[in-house]
Every structure is written in structure tokens, then in C-alpha cells.
Design an enzyme around this catalytic site. Structure first.
Site, PDB file in Angstrom:
ATOM      1  N   SER A 194       0.814  -1.054   0.162  1.00  0.00           N
ATOM      2  CA  SER A 194      -0.044   0.094  -0.105  1.00  0.00           C
ATOM      3  C   SER A 194       0.939   1.193   0.016  1.00  0.00           C
ATOM      4  O   SER A 194       2.033   1.211   0.181  1.00  0.00           O
ATOM      5  CB  SER A 194      -0.878  -0.032   1.066  1.00  0.00           C
ATOM      6  OG  SER A 194      -1.496   1.350   1.657  1.00  0.00           O
ATOM      7  N   TYR A 206      -2.061  -1.287  10.479  1.00  0.00           N
ATOM      8  CA  TYR A 206      -2.033  -1.579   9.193  1.00  0.00           C
ATOM      9  C   TYR A 206      -0.802  -0.859   8.416  1.00  0.00           C
ATOM     10  O   TYR A 206       0.040  -1.801   7.595  1.00  0.00           O
ATOM     11  CB  TYR A 206      -3.123  -0.807   8.501  1.00  0.00           C
ATOM     12  CG  TYR A 206      -3.378  -0.773   7.187  1.00  0.00           C
ATOM     13  CD1 TYR A 206      -4.088  -2.069   6.548  1.00  0.00           C
ATOM     14  CD2 TYR A 206      -3.039  -0.118   6.177  1.00  0.00           C
ATOM     15  CE1 TYR A 206      -4.383  -2.286   5.378  1.00  0.00           C
ATOM     16  CE2 TYR A 206      -3.284  -0.073   4.769  1.00  0.00           C
ATOM     17  CZ  TYR A 206      -4.017  -1.297   4.464  1.00  0.00           C
ATOM     18  OH  TYR A 206      -4.072  -1.597   2.960  1.00  0.00           O
TER      19      TYR A 206
END
Ligand SMILES: *[C@@H]1O[C@H](CO)[C@@H](O)[C@H](O)[C@H]1NC(C)=O
Length: 347
Positions: A194, A206
Site C-alpha cells: 500500500s 495497518y
């Protein structure tokens, strides 16, 4: 006579000077044209190299994790249509049967929970039986979760673990267990990281997990190139999937907030949760793209091009904003976050 000679000398000087200027101009023109020509040749060569495709797609097997929804679901259907033998790993039975109904009979589904080693081993056995001597051409490590995500101080260790277990430890476990089959096919590993694997913009597991995916993928690529195994990293910006689902994220933020000790909540101010959610919804409204095919196009390129790229940025926000920002000094990103998110107003 002397005057005449002087004028002649002046004349010669002028001629020499103009000749030198002419030479300089010609030289700089030559350098400029050469540079442009070299750039055109290099870019054209890169473009041609990048567009070369592999053969025998109909003999190649590909496993995709996290096919219940989002990127995984779309790319499984696209690869199936393209002619690959797709093995779509889903977490849930309903996800699996819905995908089977939408795909060709060639696509097989398998239930896989990446946090459960026994479940991964079962999937490896299934894939081994399917692929036989050919081995596994492609593994797309796509399964991931974002929640719990929010201010770091609101998290407990368990909240970090929930995300790290799926996005990083699960991804490593799946990769290691499938590696022998991938090696056999001199295949590819495609890891979904990401832009949050380059910029830590929010608290929770995350960003950590995606930084980990970047590092794991870099090591894996350097170690496995000797065996003809290629590793690509996908870095999507913000896209509308479960991972960015504001309903789910906000419900969990409320849970974290409600759990906070009173004095911590007071240090943020009672309005803070609402302001945080509002600011987050505003940014997501601007940034989140509905066109998830931009991400799956990168995955497909990584599997079906002769020379897959090492990194793929997906989405305008990744290419124009986040990835350039990741090369800048930290204070620039710090400033942007300060503008985007509200400041606590408590005592
Ligand atoms: C996945 O496996 C973990 C660990 O075994 C378990 O705690 C979790 O409930 C499983 N999730 C699902 C959806 O089955």
C-alpha cells in the site's frame, strides 16, 4: 596605413568571436538533440520491453488470496477470463460460492484462512494436486484487513496483532508454504502492499504490516531471482473496498473510544471523535477511487508480462501524491497530516 591594419585586426577579432559563438550554439544544439534522441530511444525500448507478454497462459496456474471481495475478487474473475487456471482462495463459504457462480468452470475455489497454518497446508495440498508437475505460476498475496485503525494511543497490543497476523505474518506464512511450488514453475509472487507501506499516516497495525510487506518482498525478490522467481509489489492508493469501508472503520473507532479511560478521552475533548470521523470522511471522499480495476491491471501485468516491474503504484493519488511525498523529508508529510486531521482540544 597603420589605421587600416588596426581596422583589419578588429575585423578578424570579430570574425573569430562570431565563429566561436556559432560553435558554442552548434555544440549545445548537438548535446540537446542527442539527449532528446537518447531519452526517446530509452523510453521506447522500456515501453516495448514492458509490453511483452508471456505465452501459454492456458497452461499456467495462479492462486489469489482474499477473493471474497475487492481487488482479489475482481482479479480472480479477470485472470479467469484471460485464460489462466485460477485458484481463488476465499475466507468464507458464501464468498467462495458466489465467485464460483460468476466464473468459468476452470476457476476453482479453496477456503483459506491465512492466520491458520493448518488451513494454509490444506490449500497447498489442493494446489499441488491441481497443478501437478507444472508448479504454481503465480501467487497473489492480496488478503488483508485494516481494522482496528485510528490514533495510536487508542490501541491495545491485541489491536495491532489482529492486523499484523493477517497482513504480514499470514502473508509470510502463505508465501513460504507455496514457495516450493512457485520455484518449480519459475513463477511469480505478487504482494499487495500500500502507499501506507511507504508513509505511516495512521495508527494501528495497518501501516506497520504494509511496511513489513515491502521489506519482506524486497528480501524475497533479491533471494529468489537466482531461481527465476520474480517478486512484484503493488502499492495502491485509496480505493473503495472493505479496507477503506468507513462504516466498518467508524464503528470500530467508536469501540476504541468507548473503551478509553475517562482522563484519556478528556485529553482529546468530547468532540474529538466526531471531528476525527468527519475529517477522515472528507479526505476519503476526495481520495477514494471506485475504479479498482486500476489495481487489478497492475496485478495482471505482474503475472502476464515477460518482464514484471518491481513496484506498481496504483491510482492517481499514489502516483502523484503519496509516492512522491514518500521521498520528501518527513516534516512535509507531518505537515499534511496536521492539516488533514483535527488536533485534540482537551485539557
Ligand atoms: C482464522 O483462524 C484464526 C486462527 O486459527 C481464528 O482465530 C479465526 O477465527 C479464523 N477466522 C475465520 C473467519 O475462520
Amino acid at each position: 596605413m597603420e589605421k587600416h591594419l588596426l581596422a583589419l585586426a578588429e575585423d578578424v577579432r570579430w570574425q573569430q568571436l562570431s565563429l566561436r559563438i556559432l560553435q558554442e550554439v552548434c555544440l549545445s544544439h548537438l548535446i540537446l538533440s542527442c539527449s532528446v534522441a537518447i531519452a526517446v530511444v530509452v523510453l521506447t525500448a522500456w515501453y516495448i520491453r514492458d509490453s511483452l507478454r508471456i505465452d501459454d497462459i492456458d497452461k499456467k496456474y495462479v492462486l489469489v488470496t482474499g477473493c471474497d471481495s475487492g481487488f482479489g475478487n475482481l482479479v480472480a474473475r479477470q485472470l479467469d477470463r484471460q485464460g489462466f487456471h485460477v485458484i481463488a482462495a476465499c475466507l468464507t463459504e458464501p464468498g467462495s460460492s458466489k465467485l464460483s457462480a460468476e466464473a468459468s468452470p476452470r476457476l476453482k475455489t479453496v477456503l483459506l484462512n491465512v492466520t491458520d497454518s493448518a488451513s494454509i497446508e490444506k490449500a497447498v495440498e489442493f494446489v499441488r494436486l491441481q497443478t501437478g508437475e507444472r508448479g504454481l505460476w503465480g501467487l497473489i498475496n492480496n488478503a488483508g484487513r485494516s481494522i482496528p485503525i485510528g490514533p495510536t494511543e487508542w490501541m491495545q497490543l491485541e489491536d495491532f496483532k489482529k492486523v499484523l497476523d493477517v497482513n504480514l505474518i499470514g502473508l509470510i506464512d502463505v508465501t513460504l508454504k507455496f514457495l516450493p511450488l512457485i520455484k518449480k514453475a519459475q513463477g511469480r509472487v505478487v504482494n499487495v502492499a500500500s502507499i501506507l507501506g511507504r508513509l505511516s499516516l495512521t495508527g494501528g497495525g495497518y501501516c506497520l504490516s504494509k511496511w513489513g510487506v515491502e521489506a519482506f518482498s524486497d528480501s524475497l525478490r533479491r533471494d529468489m531471482r537466482h531461481f527465476g522467481v520474480k517478486v512484484s509489489i503493488i502499492e495502491p492508493g485509496f480505493f473503495k473496498t472493505q479496507v477503506t469501508d468507513l462504516g466498518l472503520i467508524e464503528a470500530d473507532l467508536q469501540r476504541l473510544w468507548d473503551r478509553l479511560p475517562v482522563e484519556v478521552r478528556r485529553s482529546y475533548g468530547e468532540e474529538y471523535l466526531m471531528e476525527y470521523m468527519k475529517a477522515q470522511a472528507f479526505s476519503m471522499g476526495i481520495l477514494c477511487s471506485k475504479d479498482i480495476s486500476k489495481v487489478t491491471a497492475c496485478m495482471r501485468h505482474a503475472l502476464s508480462s515477460r518482464y514484471p516491474r518491481t513496484r506498481y503504484g496504483a491510482g492517481w493519488d499514489a502516483k502523484l501524491l503519496w509516492i512522491p511525498l514518500s521521498y520528501m523529508p518527513s516534516f512535509v508529510a507531518d505537515f499534511i497530516i496536521r492539516v488533514l486531521l483535527p488536533a485534540p482540544k482537551g485539557s
